[in-house]
Design a protein around this motif. Structure first.
Motif, PDB file in Angstrom:
ATOM      1  N   TYR A 142       0.734  -1.286  -0.035  1.00 34.29           N
ATOM      2  CA  TYR A 142      -0.033  -0.057   0.065  1.00 34.29           C
ATOM      3  C   TYR A 142       0.753   1.378   0.174  1.00 34.29           C
ATOM      4  O   TYR A 142       0.642   2.388  -0.805  1.00 34.29           O
ATOM      5  N   GLU A 154     -11.814   7.265   1.935  1.00 36.98           N
ATOM      6  CA  GLU A 154     -11.532   6.261   0.744  1.00 36.98           C
ATOM      7  C   GLU A 154      -9.879   5.993   0.929  1.00 36.98           C
ATOM      8  O   GLU A 154      -9.889   4.889   0.491  1.00 36.98           O
ATOM      9  N   LYS A 201      -8.824   1.927   1.099  1.00 36.63           N
ATOM     10  CA  LYS A 201      -7.790   1.263   0.305  1.00 36.63           C
ATOM     11  C   LYS A 201      -6.841   0.494   0.899  1.00 36.63           C
ATOM     12  O   LYS A 201      -6.439  -0.618   0.503  1.00 36.63           O
TER      13      LYS A 201
END
Ligand code: AHM
Ligand code: MG
Length: 347
Positions: A226, A323, A327
């Motif tokens: 990530y 958001e 994620k």
């Protein structure tokens, strides 16, 4: 003359309670007492560089960390400001191992106060922003008796109000009683908190991430991917993101609340449950961020739904713009198998 808005914290709290005819005014008084403690701590923090209050006391707190004098000052100040108002039945502080009873000479009330007196205190000597974080619950044990541990060990969802005070370039008091998040800046000339940030909403998506990247080696593989993703170039999604990490959770979250951002303190090989405390740091911050339209999880579960088992338990946390938190959860979920291998390798 331009119209000047003169909304003090005390007036704002009282006006908020008026919307609820059943309210007794106790929560208003409790928050006012707390704001008084915040003003005194703010004064002390501001003169910390001038007086001989810096340095270690030589004692360790319940987490085995060195406690600085100002932490204890803030702890004592809040305890003393809050024990006699008749609103609380019990308190708990990050700096004290057990629950704090209300002295028997004072009336006990229906609320419970949990607090981190001075978060980010390793930053004190460098004049970097630090803060106080608090959480208020309604008691679950019978009225009129001293509060118990079970009053403190409630899910974050049960919070009645939560807030924090940042002692930074100015002192700001941010709170929510569930309906909107509001910020008040301390006017040092006459000592009042004045409404400066009404109904704060955290942006749904950001371009900022806050994490101690020095722990990269020890992270979950999904988290590593990530962070690499955030560092790639993609104009459509605003990547690469910027890193902003003060090392004071209050300061990092306050900035992210205003500008958007994701703050993370994950589990890693050296911190199997993360570093931050559920009751004093993660629950209040999650209550605030959710009230502002954001999201907060431990990677899998909503922080506010965790059933606490211990007063000082820790939890990993991913908190901020909705958001962005979704994620990171997606990245971690993709590595489910590795996650198990990872977790078993920690223990
Ligand atoms: P503290 O409550 O002892 O001050 O510790 C909590 C602080 C947080 O404010 C901050 O986000 C975190 O510890 C920083 O930890 P690290 O130095 O591991 O990045
Ligand atoms: Mg802390």
């Amino acid at each position: 003359m331009p119209q000047v808005r003169f909304m003090t914290l005390a007036r704002h709290i009282i006006e908020g309670e008026k919307k609820h005819p059943e309210a007794t005014g106790e929560l208003s008084k409790l928050l006012s007492d707390l704001s008084l403690a915040a003003k005194v701590i703010s004064l002390e923090v501001n003169k910390a560089g001038l007086v001989d209050i810096l340095g270690f006391t030589g004692d360790n707190n319940v987490h085995g960390e060195k406690v600085k004098k100002l932490d204890m000052f803030a702890h004592d100040m809040i305890t003393r400001a809050m024990d006699h108002g008749g609103h609380l039945c019990v308190m708990a502080s990050e700096e004290e191992e057990d629950i704090i009873h209300i002295p028997s000479r004072y009336k006990v009330g229906k609320y419970v106060l949990l607090f981190d007196p001075l978060d980010g205190s390793s930053n004190i000597d460098a004049n970097i922003s630090i803060g106080t974080i608090f959480s208020i619950y309604r008691r679950i044990t019978p009225d009129g008796k001293p509060g118990q541990l079970e009053d403190c060990l409630q899910q974050g969802l049960n919070q009645v109000a939560a807030g924090y005070i940042v002692y930074g370039s100015s002192t700001i008091f941010v709170y929510t009683a569930g309906e909107g998040v509001h910020g008040f800046t301390l006017d040092p000339s006459f000592g009042e908190f004045l409404l400066s940030h009404e109904n704060i909403r955290i942006p749904k998506k950001s371009t900022i991430y806050s994490i101690n990247e020095g722990n990269y080696l020890y992270w979950h593989p999904g988290l590593k991917k990530y962070i690499k993703y955030l560092q790639e170039e993609d104009a459509k999604t605003g990547r690469p993101y910027s890193t902003r990490y003060v090392g004071s959770m209050v300061a990092d979250i306050h900035r992210n609340l205003l500008y958007g951002g994701i703050f993370m303190y994950p589990a890693d090989h050296r911190h199997p449950n993360g570093k931050l405390r559920l009751m004093y740091e993660c629950n209040p911050m999650s209550f605030i961020i959710e009230a502002a339209g954001g999201r907060s999880t431990n990677g899998k579960q909503r922080i506010l739904e965790i059933q606490p088992k211990k007063l000082h338990e820790k939890t990993p946390i991913f908190i901020g713009s909705e958001e962005d938190v979704l994620k990171v959860e997606e990245f971690m979920a993709k590595e489910e198998v590795s996650n198990e291998i990872y977790l078993s390798s920690i223990t």
